[in-house]
Motif scaffolding. Sequence first.
Motif, PDB file in Angstrom:
ATOM      1  N   ARG A 124       0.838  -1.209   0.000  1.00  0.00           N
ATOM      2  CA  ARG A 124       0.000   0.000   0.000  1.00  0.00           C
ATOM      3  C   ARG A 124       0.865   1.247   0.000  1.00  0.00           C
ATOM      4  NH1 ARG A 124      -5.017  -1.246   4.112  1.00  0.00           N
ATOM      5  NH2 ARG A 124      -6.211  -2.479   2.629  1.00  0.00           N
ATOM      6  N   ARG A 127       2.177   1.717  -3.489  1.00  0.00           N
ATOM      7  CA  ARG A 127       1.126   2.244  -4.363  1.00  0.00           C
ATOM      8  C   ARG A 127       0.904   3.734  -4.102  1.00  0.00           C
ATOM      9  NH1 ARG A 127      -3.888  -0.972  -3.647  1.00  0.00           N
ATOM     10  NH2 ARG A 127      -2.509  -2.579  -4.439  1.00  0.00           N
ATOM     11  N   ASN A 130       3.789   5.666  -5.563  1.00  0.00           N
ATOM     12  CA  ASN A 130       3.683   5.719  -7.020  1.00  0.00           C
ATOM     13  C   ASN A 130       2.643   6.734  -7.472  1.00  0.00           C
ATOM     14  OD1 ASN A 130       5.687   3.857  -7.467  1.00  0.00           O
ATOM     15  ND2 ASN A 130       4.284   2.119  -7.602  1.00  0.00           N
ATOM     16  N   LYS A 131       1.524   6.828  -6.753  1.00  0.00           N
ATOM     17  CA  LYS A 131       0.495   7.825  -7.081  1.00  0.00           C
ATOM     18  C   LYS A 131       1.029   9.235  -6.884  1.00  0.00           C
ATOM     19  CE  LYS A 131      -3.635   5.088  -6.246  1.00  0.00           C
ATOM     20  NZ  LYS A 131      -4.832   4.916  -5.421  1.00  0.00           N
TER      21      LYS A 131
END
Length: 137
Positions: A124, A127, A130-131
């Motif tokens: 998580r 992620r 990366n966002k």
Amino acid sequence: MKLINRKNFFQIVCISFTLLVCYKLIYEWIVGFKDPNYTMNIFLNLLFSVIITAILAIHFYLQKYPFVPVFFGQYFFTMGITFLFVKIGGQFVELAPTAYRDMFVSVTVPFFAGAAVYYISFFRQIRKANKMLENLR
């Protein structure tokens, strides 16, 4: 949730230990087992909580390797330590005929539970990072 590090290591060990004790108490309640060495077993659970947490924590140093081999390597290393511990313990005390199986179950269940919490949190965070990077572009 952050990765396992020096700041949160003790908290993660405490959470792991609590889960192990709850699992053990529920298991003994279900099977109606009365253990004469109950205190020793509780401290063994604490020891294995520390071992499992420490082994999962080394993932930080193994991030450059593929996840699946690292995960299974951590599991097999944990089980190797577990069986070695049982073998050495057998030199000093009489073991139950099911000692290896019992330790296998007692360590496997918390290992996979702890690994699930750790790795879900880890992925998580990746992620999320990366966002954030995508938004910067």
